[in-house]
Design a protein around this motif. Structure first.
Motif, short mmCIF file in Angstrom:
data_model
loop_
_atom_site.label_atom_id
_atom_site.label_comp_id
_atom_site.label_asym_id
_atom_site.label_seq_id
_atom_site.Cartn_x
_atom_site.Cartn_y
_atom_site.Cartn_z
N GLU A 55 34.60 -67.05 45.26
CA GLU A 55 33.19 -67.34 44.97
C GLU A 55 32.31 -66.18 45.39
N PHE A 64 31.64 -64.66 36.67
CA PHE A 64 31.74 -66.09 36.35
C PHE A 64 32.81 -66.74 37.22
N TYR A 65 32.50 -67.89 37.79
CA TYR A 65 33.45 -68.62 38.64
C TYR A 65 33.53 -70.06 38.15
N PHE A 66 34.76 -70.58 38.05
CA PHE A 66 34.97 -71.98 37.65
C PHE A 66 36.02 -72.58 38.55
N ASP A 67 35.69 -73.71 39.17
CA ASP A 67 36.63 -74.41 40.03
C ASP A 67 37.32 -75.51 39.24
N THR A 76 37.89 -81.12 31.17
CA THR A 76 37.85 -79.78 31.75
C THR A 76 37.10 -78.81 30.84
N ARG A 79 33.36 -79.45 31.16
CA ARG A 79 32.82 -78.89 32.39
C ARG A 79 32.73 -77.36 32.33
N LEU A 80 33.78 -76.76 31.80
CA LEU A 80 33.82 -75.30 31.69
C LEU A 80 32.71 -74.80 30.77
N ARG A 83 29.36 -74.95 32.57
CA ARG A 83 29.23 -73.86 33.53
C ARG A 83 29.02 -72.53 32.81
N PHE A 84 29.72 -72.35 31.70
CA PHE A 84 29.58 -71.12 30.93
C PHE A 84 28.17 -71.00 30.35
N HIS A 87 25.81 -69.95 33.02
CA HIS A 87 26.00 -68.55 33.40
C HIS A 87 25.38 -67.60 32.38
N ILE A 119 39.03 -68.24 37.52
CA ILE A 119 39.41 -69.64 37.31
C ILE A 119 40.21 -70.06 38.53
#
Length: 496
Positions: A55, A64-67, A76, A79-80, A83-84, A87, A119
């Motif tokens: 992070e 870019f960070y994705f948990d 998934t 959610r991705l 987040r994208f 960003h 990722i």
């Protein structure tokens, strides 16, 4: 901006303790200006701080960070995409139906500049989407053919190295594409003491015997409760690792439940109890718990593959492999807490700890102290300490041919020389809770005599005694004559 300037701009946050080498490796990877998309793999046991590191790197480099979480593929991807969209500051997030679309969009972030795309918890995503590694491999193959100037720095993280290898095996192996493979390990014994803010070396060994070098155990699992001084250790154990209301109490069980399937779980617990009691080979374990050797060997292999057991050859019998518990919390659990689970919940921790304190010293602290001594020998001993450069330090068993005696050596140090197994530099004994004196040196001399008879070159060997309490006058006199090396806890933590 030059690569060095770009890397210098990414300063490690103060909240990330230590990890200078790991930070430098990640920064060098994400700031590499060379054309071509690259891939990095980050692995390590849980709770070692991988997420915090990644992070921080992603934030510092405006990446870019994705948990990832274990969820259905559609959830998934939703959610991705959310987040994208945040960003990229898009008016509306994309609507991805396939991983191919998501991976292509993520890698496209590197079309203009080197940019990290992280990722995290990647293995959790592969379960519902087993084709994901192949999708990524295909995306990289296309990029390298048609968009060679793309500089996406994709980092996939999560799980032990063995798990990551299994995920990326086969014809579409991502390992062949990886420009970085980083293993985030627990802090060593000195780093752990600094992390916990412990100045007393003896207290540091005791705490290390419970929680090892896993950083999350201090913050997340005991809420920064550290023993204030050596006199507070017993109370600290009772209010943390033996307290059912504190998450640390449950952590060792969670570790095993995550890593072993239901069929193996009971045998795994029994195997760990046997190892914590001193058994170190599959045969010894099988005999102690009354199980088939094949079943024990299977469970040992599973635990080793998950990073919960370490396998080491005997220093003097290389064909013999000995096992020790890699995670100190698991050793504490199976030597101290596991046999008293019901009593802890019914009687309270203080009464149970009073009964188990001796077991802790003999079955937990003493083996951990011995391992600290071995780690010191290879990592911190000065260049002249062993009259050579230490390469390995392991346990060994010396067997006399005539008297059929068995002499255990706790710290057998071999040097970095050409050929195998390397020159023997030192043989040592460790005593955690016992004053050492001349009879310990006599045992070492007896072991050396047997080793000479068996053909071992002992001309450069230094006898060594490692004590958690101290040394008697005769042993000190032998040290003054240059006959033995004495190492106490202060030297382990502060000296060479």
């Amino acid at each position: 901006m030059s690569p060095s300037d770009a890397a210098a701009r990414l300063t490690k946050p103060d909240r990330v303790f230590n990890r200078e080498a790991e930070w430098a490796a990640l920064v060098g990877f994400v700031c590499d200006p060379s054309p071509g998309a690259t891939l990095g793999l980050v692995s390590g046991q849980r709770r070692q701080g991988k997420t915090m590191l990644l992070e921080a790197v992603a934030k510092a480099a405006d990446g870019f960070y994705f948990d990832g979480h274990a969820a259905a593929e559609a959830e998934t991807l939703y959610r991705l995409a959310e987040r994208f969209g945040a960003h990229t500051r898009a008016t509306h997030p994309p609507s991805w139906q396939r991983w191919e679309d998501a991976v292509n969009a993520l890698l496209a972030l590197g079309d203009q500049r080197p940019v990290p795309v992280v990722i995290d918890n990647f293995p959790d995503l592969v379960g519902p989407s087993p084709a994901l590694p192949s999708v990524i491999h295909g995306a990289y193959r296309r990029l390298h053919q048609v968009r060679r100037n793309n500089r996406a720095r994709l980092i996939l993280s999560g799980g032990t190295p063995s798990l990551m290898r299994r995920l990326f095996s086969g014809p579409s192996s991502l390992h062949r594409l990886a420009a970085l493979e980083l293993l985030v390990q627990p802090f060593d014994f000195r780093e752990a003491a600094r992390f916990w803010g412990i100045r007393s070396p003896r207290l540091a060994v005791q705490v290390h015997s419970v929680v090892g070098g896993t950083p999350a155990y201090r913050g997340d699992l005991v809420c920064d409760d550290a023993p204030t001084d050596p006199h507070d250790f017993d109370a600290w154990v009772c209010r943390t690792v033996l307290n059912p209301r504190v998450p640390l109490f449950w952590e060792a069980r969670n570790l095993l439940e995550e890593e072993a399937n239901h069929a193996d779980r009971a045998l795994s617990h029994s195997t760990l109890v046997a190892i914590a009691a001193g058994c170190s080979t599959p045969g010894e374990i099988a005999e102690r718990i009354g199980a088939q050797l094949t079943d024990v060997s299977h469970v040992v292999a599973v635990l080793q593959n998950r990073g919960l057991l370490n396998a080491e050859p005997d220093a003097f019998r290389p064909s013999m492999t000995r096992y020790r518990i890699a995670e100190p919390l698991l050793a504490f659990e199976h030597a101290v807490a596991w046999p008293h689970r019901a009593a802890i919940e019914q009687e309270g921790a203080a009464d149970v700890w009073q009964r188990a304190r001796t077991t802790f010293d003999s079955a937990v602290a003493a083996p951990r102290f011995a391992q600290v001594c071995r780690d010191w020998a290879t990592a911190y001993a000065g260049p002249d300490t062993f009259k050579g450069t230490p390469e390995t330090a392991v346990r060994g068993t010396v067997s006399g041919r005539v008297e059929h005696t068995r002499l255990d050596v706790d710290v057998a140090v071999r040097g970095n020389v050409e050929g195998w197994p390397g020159a023997l530099l030192s043989v040592g004994l460790t005593c955690w809770n016992e004053m050492m004196d001349i009879h310990h040196l006599e045992r070492l001399r007896q072991a050396l005599s047997v080793l000479r008879t068996s053909g071992e070159d002992i001309d450069r060997v230094t006898p060594a005694c490692y004590s958690g309490i101290g040394f008697g006058p005769e042993l000190r006199a032998a040290e003054a004559r240059g006959e033995v090396l004495l190492v106490d806890v202060d030297r382990l933590y502060h000296g060479e």
